[in-house]
Design an enzyme around this catalytic site. Structure first.
Site, PDB file in Angstrom:
ATOM      1  N   ARG A   1       0.835  -1.222   0.000  1.00 40.86           N
ATOM      2  CA  ARG A   1       0.000   0.000   0.000  1.00 40.86           C
ATOM      3  C   ARG A   1       0.866   1.268   0.000  1.00 40.86           C
ATOM      4  O   ARG A   1       1.703   1.443   0.872  1.00 40.86           O
ATOM      5  CB  ARG A   1      -0.894  -0.031   1.249  1.00 40.86           C
ATOM      6  CG  ARG A   1      -2.018   0.949   1.232  1.00 40.86           C
ATOM      7  CD  ARG A   1      -2.916   0.743   2.430  1.00 40.86           C
ATOM      8  NE  ARG A   1      -4.198   1.394   2.232  1.00 40.86           N
ATOM      9  CZ  ARG A   1      -5.250   1.206   3.010  1.00 40.86           C
ATOM     10  NH1 ARG A   1      -5.201   0.371   4.020  1.00 40.86           N
ATOM     11  NH2 ARG A   1      -6.388   1.839   2.774  1.00 40.86           N
TER      12      ARG A   1
ATOM     13  N   GLU B   1      -4.539   5.072  -0.969  1.00 39.03           N
ATOM     14  CA  GLU B   1      -3.144   5.146  -0.563  1.00 39.03           C
ATOM     15  C   GLU B   1      -2.691   6.491   0.028  1.00 39.03           C
ATOM     16  O   GLU B   1      -1.900   6.493   0.976  1.00 39.03           O
ATOM     17  CB  GLU B   1      -2.250   4.797  -1.762  1.00 39.03           C
ATOM     18  CG  GLU B   1      -2.440   3.358  -2.191  1.00 39.03           C
ATOM     19  CD  GLU B   1      -1.606   2.966  -3.394  1.00 39.03           C
ATOM     20  OE1 GLU B   1      -1.156   1.823  -3.446  1.00 39.03           O
ATOM     21  OE2 GLU B   1      -1.415   3.820  -4.283  1.00 39.03           O
TER      22      GLU B   1
END
Ligand SMILES: Cc1cc2nc3c(=O)[nH]c(=O)nc-3n(C[C@H](O)[C@H](O)[C@H](O)COP(=O)(O)OP(=O)(O)OC[C@H]3O[C@@H](n4cnc5c(N)ncnc54)[C@H](O)[C@@H]3O)c2cc1C
Ligand code: FES
Ligand code: FES
Length: 1332
Positions: A936, A1276
């Site tokens: 991520r 993100e």
């Protein structure tokens, strides 16, 4: 002939010698006649004491009886899943550490003798232990067909689920709590929720859902209120009519000893201590093990049941359940659990302040031992035995018991009881012995001041770094004179160190309040504390330093009245109030259901455990199981591999190696069109990292496969020292070909001409994805190829990988995935090896094969987030304006650079700051670690960390406020990024101003100053960070199919994204409903398949949801256009009628669309903006900290679903806190083996690691002209804002260093774990004074 049984009714089978009693039903006139349960030999014998050879318990109200058809090693979890009783009960670590497997067990409480619900980890409970229990699994509460339980509903309503893999466990935790405490306070809820890790949500939403059951919950627009006791028991009872009886089964049978004989071992459950002693006498020379909670093997695998021939369950020994307090003290039976102990001390009332402090201290400490569920099962006696077997074990119970001078009563096999001190116990031969009880002296009326303290790498569920206990008989009137020899004990120093004897001796008769005595004691302590490297993975220097700090803390507390006010708060630890969250956003009702904050469509399926993950797929007929053999060294060649022992095990079918790659196929699982270098499915000779797959064992059963994999003998030759760090790679010049550098303007010239030139370096480490469902693939051979259920974010990639490995056309491979139990980038390329290896096995055996990695293999074999080292040079003006920046950044690729190409660091290294002259030079380091991969915010998170570190460095050098420095460099509309993107829509400047006001930054900075000047040992710091995050769309091809069923007008969507928990399906349904003008409940999203969604790119980069929505919009547009002429001929038709009519007229009511977006500018299609402020408080003495408050202002455009997007923001931020502050991997320098591949050593955030006050505000009244329906991505960017957590701590450290005139710039690398933080405070033992 009839054999005679011994006193206990045992008899040896005359043939195989197995000791046992066959089923009581065979009894006739005191004579048994039966077949031996082990070898089948028929024999007779006489006995007067029948035992049970089977036991019963209840699961969800249904009676279950178990005999010897399962081995004693079978866990309750395996039993539930093998029997198909519960797939909602998940599994992951199988060591009690992740809490995803918990169920509720109704057991008689040892203290009240009433049945009571306890949360227990089904992975560590052997099914044999469940004798007489009543188990409730998630299925026992409710389901979406027959009625959903209020806790399941609440968790879904509060959006407390993302991937949903942990959700059943979260529900079960709350269920057990409410069963015992229907009106818990918010604090009790927060304290109890320490069991189940959630990697997705960031915990706030789970906490809010559960706190909504407290009497003082406030509405916030979502349902609240106490639960009705009728409802609590679960809807299932209504369905089955099997209402819980409110008591556990106490049949006469339960009073008989249980003996179960299997081929592998024997399980006894004696009911009296006499029976126990007889068993000890009989089996003391064999491989036997006592067991109570069976939790020890969660920490030490050698204590697992599978290592023993005879297991004796102590739960039936009634005499060991006792807790008696008298005038001389308290005796605590050895069957008392840690929960019993905690509850006992919590219930103690006293008006004596010293005694109260003692109780409080013990309770605080016990509350930090393990988790609620482990404490519910685990006993103090079991804990002490762990210390006995493993002297290095950092036992909190040991330190507490030793501090309070507990004596142990231990019985031998004759029943003779003797008393021992704890140290005497450690030196005893415990063979044939059992701990009976502990005696704790009374401190009533004494002047003893007792305190024990634990220091932890995480706020909950973590072992101690160092725990200490202090017990001193003090005369406060004589300047705190130590009247008798005090007790000063530790764990965590070295294997043998307990008492700081020299310091104990030194202090006798001295006054603690005398500063020279304090100094003398500290110096003595410093001399005798000699930490070793074996006890802990944490540096010895920290353990020594913190051990000294703990002593000092104790002294500050004792001598409070003479301590300088500023120093007083050094005594206590950090106090965490109940946490809270705030979320604000706006919606556009005109566009509903788009932009509406609605819960996830499959939320209730997740909370009821009905949501099916690949690992829940029931086995197909003929299915077999695979387990990897992995390398145990990192840089060598295979000398030999011998699988003969493994293959001789019953049920083991095959050992596959690189030689088994089918003809026409290749031993390379990385799709040819993507790769930089090849990646072997099975090592062909050269081992390049520890954890590398060498081969695959296939067996009829998963346990057999796992055990057999461990029996494959591998030897290595030409072993070389592995390269395990970026520095090592630089030294060895070990590089892959790097991408091209980016040069903008004249950075060298600009820096040379600058007023200020600053250079430095910073490092950030890796991060294990900690997806709760480990890597999995199930391959089903078909007539022309292979069908695969793959735990992948990229079906297309898996198809190509398997196609090339098997040497068959991609078109004969079907890959499907419905949902993943977490991914975070780990399942983009990292499922290629898994699916390929599994497919090889299925191809060869022509049987369905299941390959799911156990947690440890998953941690060792799968690459992690890419670590970075950056070396920088900056030139700026005296007022902080950036002129030129040069950054050389080194990526630790591990053994392949294949996943590197994705991460365009250049697109993020500037973050939100304008600078005209840049040089960014990447280096790809080759190390002997597993192939590192996307996690991520790959690239972006390290990039932001690097540039934010640079900003801090510049600010410190210029003595400028870090926020001011950032502000003067913020991008303005129209400016160009180094990547060449013109920021047409830049709103970062007003956003910073808005956050400064909404988060009250100026006032809080003042308050921090005031706090810091009033406290020497607690410091606070704040960090504010702007964010510009370029979102790239290029190459994002997704293929979507929307089909309308002509019969009833319902709609099915097959899209090319993968449901990883981000809420993609909910958004897709919202958008489809909006575009077609139909209700959401007639739309369903189906699994992603390489047939219907072929040629779709991976799910990732935060963009999949919006681009899939784009494809759905295009499909709906096409459908609307096709249906419009028909509709025009009808008068306000109902949807169903319109569909029927269209179909009747031959209109194609299925549409397909493939996205093929381009970026509007290099590196990004658009930018996301955000601002984040975090404030932290630090305990300077230990390095422990907490995030007091975080405010995030985030531009999400017109969020398609603010409830889901806020969840993404919170989850991302908290995962980022883990990356920057908590999670570290340590490799063995010689072998390269990952030493932190377990839940004991690896610590992602838990409930109490999140900000205490967590506020997320979405910018209002904004639309993204470049986004889908005006939205912006969110998966993100918020992760990157967690840099503020680390920097806030850094500012607190700076405040501590200011006290000792050492406030110069320093780099705080990530992860800044507690020991790193404490070390950076530069506290010296001479600083530890009373401050007078
Ligand atoms: C996830 C997790 C986190 C943990 N965190 C912590 C922590 O923070 N701090 C800490 O100190 N500990 C921690 N522990 C350890 C935990 O406290 C122990 O596992 C537990 O107390 C052991 O008790 P048990 O009844 O389950 O023992 P078992 O596993 O049943 O037995 C352990 C050993 O003790 C022996 N034994 C048990 N009872 C007796 C007896 N009466 N007489 C003689 N021998 C006996 C058994 O034969 C076995 O060898 C943690 C454990 C787990 C799984
Ligand atoms: S699987 Fe049971 S605690 Fe992790
Ligand atoms: S929702 Fe908790 S782990 Fe995914």
């Amino acid at each position: 002939m009839s054999l005679k049984a011994n006193d206990l009714g045992f008899v040896n089978c005359p043939v195989c010698r197995a000791r046992h009693i066959p089923a009581p039903s065979n009894l006739s006139n005191g004579v048994y006649a039966a077949d031996c349960l082990n070898c089948g030999h028929f024999f007779k014998f006489r006995t007067t004491q029948p035992v049970r050879s089977s036991f019963s318990f209840k699961i969800n109200g249904q009676d279950v009886t178990v005999g010897n058809e399962f081995e004693p090693t079978t866990s309750l979890n395996e039993f539930l899943r093998k029997k198909g009783i519960s797939y909602g009960t998940k599994k992951m670590c199988i060591e009690g550490g992740c809490g995803v497997c918990v169920v509720s067990a109704k057991i008689v409480d040892a203290l009240t003798l009433q049945p009571r619900h306890y949360t227990v980890n089904s992975c560590i409970v052997p099914v044999y232990m469940c004798d007489g229990w009543e188990i409730t699994t998630i299925e026992g509460l409710g389901n979406t067909r027959d009625g959903i339980h209020p806790i399941q509903q609440r968790l879904a309503d509060y959006n407390g689920t993302q991937c949903g893999f942990c959700s059943p466990a979260q529900v079960m935790n709350m269920y057990s709590l409410l069963q015992t405490n229907p009106k818990p306070s918010k604090e009790e809820v927060e304290d109890m929720l320490n069991v189940s890790v959630c990697r997705c949500t960031g915990f706030r939403s789970i906490l809010d859902a559960m706190k909504s059951f407290t009497p003082d919950s406030c509405s916030n627009g979502l349902p609240t209120g106490l639960i009705d006791i009728e409802e609590l028991d679960g809807k299932i009872c209504k369905k089955t009519g099997e209402k819980c009886q409110g008591k556990c089964s106490t049949t006469n049978e339960a009073n008989k000893m249980l003996q179960i004989v299997t081929a592998g071992a024997q399980w006894f459950k004696p009911t009296t201590k006499q029976e126990l002693y007889s068993l000890l006498a009989q089996y003391k020379t064999q491989k036997y093990r006592l067991v109570f909670g069976n939790s020890a093997y969660g920490v030490y695998k050698d204590l697992g049941d599978w290592n023993y021939d005879v297991i004796i369950d102590l739960r039936g020994v009634q005499e060991y359940y006792s807790l008696i307090t008298g005038s001389s003290g308290t005796t605590i039976g050895s069957n008392m659990t840690l929960t019993n102990l905690l509850e006992y001390f919590t219930s103690q009332q006293t008006s004596d302040p010293a005694l109260k402090q003692f109780y409080d201290s013990i309770c605080q400490h016990l509350d930090l031992v393990a988790t609620t569920s482990v404490r519910n099962l685990g006993t103090w006696a079991g804990n002490l035995m762990m210390k006995y077997y493993h002297p290095e074990f950092v036992s909190d119970i040991y330190v507490i018991f030793e501090a309070i001078n507990a004596q142990l009563v231990i019985a031998d096999e004759t029943g003779k009881e003797s008393s021992y001190s704890i140290s005497e116990f450690l030196a005893l031969d415990m063979t044939g012995k059992v701990i009976v009880m502990a005696k704790i002296p009374s401190f009533n009326g004494t002047s003893n001041i007792i305190r024990t303290i634990k220091t932890m790498p995480r706020h909950q569920n973590a072992h101690t770094y160092v725990s200490a206990g202090f017990n001193m008989n003090i005369d406060a009137g004589q300047n705190y004179k130590v009247l008798t020899k005090p007790t000063i004990v530790y764990v965590g120093i070295n294997k043998t160190f307990t008492h700081a004897s020299q310091t104990e001796d030194y202090l006798v008769g001295k006054s603690l309040g005398d500063s020279t005595v304090l100094n003398g004691a500290l110096q003595t302590l410093a001399k005798e504390l000699i930490p070793d490297a074996e006890t802990s993975l944490t540096p010895a220097s920290y353990r020594k330093s913190v051990a000294i700090s703990l002593f000092y803390k104790y002294v500050l507390g004792v001598c409070d009245s003479i301590v300088n006010k500023k120093y007083q708060s050094g005594s206590a630890g950090l106090t965490r109030p109940v946490s809270s969250g705030q979320q604000t956003f706006d919606s556009l009702p005109a566009e509903f259901p788009v932009s509406k904050a609605i819960p996830k469509v499959d939320g209730t399926l997740q909370t009821t455990g009905e949501a099916e993950y690949i690992s829940d797929t029931p086995p197909q007929p003929n299915e077999v199981y695979a387990a990897y053999v992995i390398s145990s060294v990192a840089n060598a060649e295979i000398d030999s591999m011998d699988a003969s022992l493994a293959l001789s095990m019953p049920g083991v079918l095959k050992f596959l190696t690189s030689k088994d790659i089918p003809q026409g196929g290749v031993n390379n699982c990385y799709p040819e069109r993507l790769l930089v270098i090849e990646e072997e499915v099975f090592c062909s000779g050269k081992v390049i990292y520890a954890g590398q797959p060498l081969g695959l064992i296939v067996a009829e059963d998963q346990m057999q496969a796992n055990i057999a994999a461990g029996l494959v003998q591998v030897t290595y030759k030409n072993m070389k020292t592995p390269i395990l760090s970026i520095d090592g790679a630089i030294r060895a010049k070990s590089f892959f070909k790097p991408p091209d550098p980016l040069n903008v303007g004249d950075p060298d010239g600009a820096i040379a001409k600058s007023d200020q030139k600053i250079n430095g370096q910073v490092y950030c480490g890796d991060q294990y994805h900690y997806q709760m469902e480990t890597q999995i693939s199930i391959c089903y051979p078909t007539e022309d190829g292979m069908n695969i259920l793959a735990g992948t974010q990229w079906i297309d990639g898996v198809q190509q990988s398997v196609g090339q490995v098997l040497g068959i056309p991609d078109s004969s491979i079907v890959v499907e995935v419905k949902r993943l139990g977490g991914a975070f980038g780990s399942k983009i390329s990292r499922n290629f090896p898994i699916s390929s290896a599994c497919a090889v096995a299925a191809h060869i055996l022509r049987r369905p094969v299941r390959l799911q990695l156990d947690f440890h293999t998953n941690m060792k074999m799968i690459g992690k987030r890419v670590p970075y080292l950056a070396r920088y040079e900056v030139g700026c003006t005296n007022d902080g304006k950036l002129n030129g920046i040069k950054i050389d950044y080194y990526a630790d690729c591990g053994t392949t650079p294949n996943d590197m190409s994705n991460f365009a660091m250049e697109g993020w290294l500037d973050n939100a700051y304008y600078c005209a002259n840049w040089n960014m030079t990447p280096y790809n380091c080759r190390t002997n670690k597993p192939p590192n991969t996307a996690a991520r915010s790959p690239g972006s998170a390290p990039a932001m960390f690097i540039i934010e570190t640079i900003m801090e460095h510049v600010a410190k050098t210029l003595k400028q406020d870090p926020l001011e420095l950032r502000r003067v460099n913020l991008y303005q509309k129209g400016q160009k990024t180094p990547g060449g993107t013109t920021l047409t829509y830049c709103n970062i400047q007003p956003m910073v101003t808005q956050l400064e006001s909404s988060a009250d930054i100026a006032t809080r900075k003042q308050q921090i100053e005031t706090f810091n000047s009033a406290n020497r040992w607690k410091k606070r710091g704040m960090s504010v960070m702007p964010l510009r995050f370029g979102i790239g769309w290029a190459g994002a091809q997704y293929n979507t199919l929307v089909t309308i069923c002509n019969g009833d007008g319902t709609i099915a969507i097959f899209h090319g994204g993968v449901n990883v928990g981000q809420g993609i399906n909910t958004k897709v349904i919202q958008v489809c409903a909006y575009e077609l003008g139909v209700p959401m409940d007639i739309i369903r999203v189906k699994k992603t398949s390489s047939v219907s969604n072929s040629n779709s790119i991976t799910t990732g980069g935060s963009i999949t949801s919006e681009l899939i929505c784009m494809t759905v919009i295009e499909c709906c547009k096409a459908l609307n256009a096709r249906m419009a002429p028909v509709k025009a001929k009808m008068k306000n038709p109902k949807w169903k009628d319109l569909v029927a009519k269209c179909y009747g007229e031959g209109v194609d009511i299925t549409a397909r669309y493939m996205s093929e977006p381009k970026d509007s500018s290099p590196f990004a299609h658009y930018s996301v903006y955000g601002v984040c402020a975090s404030e932290a408080e630090l305990d300077v003495l230990t390095g422990e900290y907490q995030i007091l408050r975080t405010d995030i202002l985030y531009d999400c455009g017109i969020s398609m679903n603010p409830a889901l997007d806020i969840g993404q923001a919170e989850g991302g931020f908290v995962m980022g806190l883990g990356y920057f502050l908590l999670e570290r991997t340590i490799y063995d320098p010689k072998t390269g083996v990952n030493l932190t591949s377990n839940t004991w050593e690896y610590h992602p955030p838990m409930y109490k690691d999140i900000p205490i006050d967590f506020r997320i505000n979405f910018l209002k009244n904004v639309s993204n002209p470049l986004g889908v329906l005006g939205s912006k991505a969110v998966g993100e960017p918020p992760f990157c804002m967690a840099v503020t957590g680390l920097l806030a701590v850094k500012h607190a450290i700076e405040a501590a260093r200011k006290e000792i005139n050492k406030d110069m710039y320093f780099t705080l690398n990530a992860p800044a774990t507690v020991n790193v933080i404490q070390g950076n405070c530069l506290t010296d033992v001479t600083d530890l004074t009373f401050g007078n």
